[in-house]
Design a protein around this motif. Structure first.
Motif, short mmCIF file in Angstrom:
data_model
loop_
_atom_site.label_atom_id
_atom_site.label_comp_id
_atom_site.label_asym_id
_atom_site.label_seq_id
_atom_site.Cartn_x
_atom_site.Cartn_y
_atom_site.Cartn_z
N SER A 124 0.84 -1.20 0.00
CA SER A 124 0.00 0.00 0.00
C SER A 124 0.86 1.24 0.00
N SER A 125 0.37 2.29 -0.64
CA SER A 125 1.11 3.54 -0.65
C SER A 125 0.85 4.33 0.63
N GLU A 126 -0.15 3.91 1.37
CA GLU A 126 -0.52 4.64 2.57
C GLU A 126 -0.22 3.86 3.83
N ASN A 127 0.47 4.52 4.72
CA ASN A 127 0.93 3.88 5.94
C ASN A 127 -0.12 4.07 7.04
N VAL A 128 -1.21 3.35 6.89
CA VAL A 128 -2.32 3.50 7.83
C VAL A 128 -2.31 2.31 8.79
N LEU A 129 -2.08 2.58 10.02
CA LEU A 129 -1.90 1.50 11.00
C LEU A 129 -3.12 0.58 11.11
N THR A 130 -4.30 1.18 11.07
CA THR A 130 -5.51 0.35 11.17
C THR A 130 -5.61 -0.58 9.96
N ARG A 131 -5.16 -0.08 8.82
CA ARG A 131 -5.19 -0.90 7.61
C ARG A 131 -4.22 -2.08 7.75
N LEU A 185 3.51 -2.14 14.95
CA LEU A 185 4.38 -2.30 13.80
C LEU A 185 4.99 -0.97 13.38
N PRO A 186 6.29 -0.92 13.31
CA PRO A 186 6.87 0.28 12.69
C PRO A 186 6.90 0.08 11.19
N PRO A 187 6.76 1.08 10.44
CA PRO A 187 6.95 0.91 9.00
C PRO A 187 8.44 0.90 8.68
N PRO A 188 8.97 0.08 7.83
CA PRO A 188 8.33 -1.12 7.30
C PRO A 188 8.25 -2.22 8.35
N PRO A 189 7.44 -3.21 8.16
CA PRO A 189 7.26 -4.25 9.16
C PRO A 189 8.55 -5.02 9.39
N PRO A 190 8.72 -5.61 10.54
CA PRO A 190 9.94 -6.35 10.83
C PRO A 190 10.04 -7.59 9.97
N PRO A 191 11.22 -8.07 9.71
CA PRO A 191 11.38 -9.24 8.84
C PRO A 191 10.71 -10.47 9.44
N LEU A 252 -11.63 3.57 -3.54
CA LEU A 252 -10.50 3.94 -2.70
C LEU A 252 -10.82 3.66 -1.26
N ASP A 253 -9.96 2.85 -0.67
CA ASP A 253 -10.07 2.51 0.74
C ASP A 253 -11.47 2.05 1.13
#
Lengths: 253, 156
Positions: A124-131, A185-191, A252-253
């Protein structure tokens, strides 16, 4: 056409109408990873396909959730044993797509008995935590922030090598009945915390994918929205009809 | 001719660096270059070409949506802006992407004048990038024709 031995990962004979004509079948590589990429943007499809091929994956790229389900044989209610033979090792899908979102596609895949074990990665291009949370709760393996980089795909690929090794999939990080959700989760997610294995000679899913170059999946009036390519081939040859995606009403969303 | 190659390579380096410094390109463009190799030597040019086709199509959609006598469907404009934002981001077209962010805000605010201004700017900007990249690709060709290799340009 089906490779010698008659085995085919493609579900129906109509998909094999296009002769590969002149192309040698690639060497049989049971450990080759086959990824289904789903994105309504042509530019993004080309990029993700290249990213995957450069990391030695075979790629089938489709432009919508519906095409993806069609490819997987999940678009109708008929139980189809032939789809058991379809070897898909990972599905990577965009989140925002008209018609069916990546989230909806994820749900459908997780509801299917044939493909619920297949890791699904959301982009996703959007860093939306709930998503992100929603996708992980639904069983997504990982969540990539666009634009996707080579390092992201390499990381996915190295984790997949561990998964593909075992055909019963019990090496998955997420067990079948429970999903661990990391809400911080921090962006990007952990490996993914899979052990890398250098031994790739174990038994693996029975079939190798058949190479099919762009061919109409269904009715002739549809554009060729499927691009399948092998790691060796170039996606940009003059022969491959890279078609534009249809403009549909956006969701969209 | 080594001197010619060296000169062209220097020109190429300087030009490429300037494109980043002036904000035309960002590190996603660098990422695309990583995907180019001897087997796919024109990958970047081809992706950018698809991107520019996308620009033409999407800007056309936006223009049509903004051209309604009567009520403008800003969500329709916004949908095309969203797509353009996505593809510009994927190819490293930094200025175009930045404009799309602003454009999207105007759409959400149903701001007609703002949208029209952004539309004009986005049109100018993608064409400017197209010209700049054409010059850059031409330099690459010249280097190769002169018998040299296109250097990896280290941006930082």
């Amino acid at each position: 056409m089906a490779k010698d031995g008659g085995v085919s990962c493609l579900r129906s004979s109509e998909m094999l109408n296009v002769g590969i004509g002149g192309m040698e079948p690639p060497p049989l590589d049971l450990d080759e990873v086959h990824v289904l990429a789903v994105d309504d943007s042509l530019v993004d499809r080309i990029v993700i396909e290249r990213l995957l091929r450069i990391t030695s994956c075979k790629v089938t790229a489709v432009d919508s959730g519906w095409r993806a389900l069609e490819f997987l044989g999940l678009d109708n209610d008929k139980a189809s044993d032939e789809f058991d033979k379809l070897k898909v090792d990972m599905i990577i899908t965009d989140y925002c797509m008209p018609g069916m979102t990546g989230y909806e596609l994820l749900k459908k895949i997780k509801e299917s008995s044939s493909f619920r074990q297949v890791p699904v990665v959301i982009m996703s291009s959007e860093n939306v935590l709930t998503r992100i949370d929603r996708c992980l709760e639904e069983g997504a393996e990982d969540f990539l922030l666009k634009p996707v980089k080579l390092a992201d795909v390499k990381r996915l690929r190295s984790c997949l090598t561990g998964d593909v090794k075992l055909s019963n999939g019990n090496k998955r990080k997420l067990p079948e009945d429970s999903v661990s959700v990391d809400t911080s989760l921090p962006p990007p997610p952990p490996p993914l915390s899979l052990t890398l294995s250098t031994d790739s000679s174990d038994s693996s899913p029975p079939l190798s994918p058949v190479e099919v170059f762009s061919s109409p999946l269904s009715s002739p009036e549809d554009d060729d929205d499927v691009l399948t390519s092998s790691p060796e081939g170039s996606p940009m040859s003059e022969e491959s009809p890279i078609r534009r995606q249809k403009m549909a009403s956006p969701g969209l969303d | 001719m080594d001197a010619l190659v060296a000169q062209l390579q220097m020109q190429y380096r300087n030009y490429t660096v300037s494109l980043y410094q002036q904000g035309f390109l960002d590190d996603q463009f660098t990422e695309l270059k990583k995907l180019q190799d001897d087997a796919s030597p024109d990958f970047v040019a081809e992706v950018l070409s698809l991107f520019f086709e996308d620009c033409v199509k999407l800007i056309g959609n936006m223009a049509r949506a903004l051209d309604q006598t009567g009520t403008v469907d800003f969500s329709q404009v916004g949908a095309s802006v969203h797509q353009l934002k996505g593809s510009s981001s994927s190819v490293g077209a930094k200025r175009v992407k930045g404009l799309c962010v602003t454009f999207k805000e105007y759409c959400e605010a149903n701001n007609y004048e703002g949208c029209v201004r952004c539309l004009q700017q986005v049109d100018i900007e993608y064409k400017a990038l197209q010209t700049k990249l054409q010059d850059m690709f031409n330099l690459e060709k010249q280097i190769i024709q002169a018998g040299g290799k296109v250097p990896q340009v280290d941006i930082n």
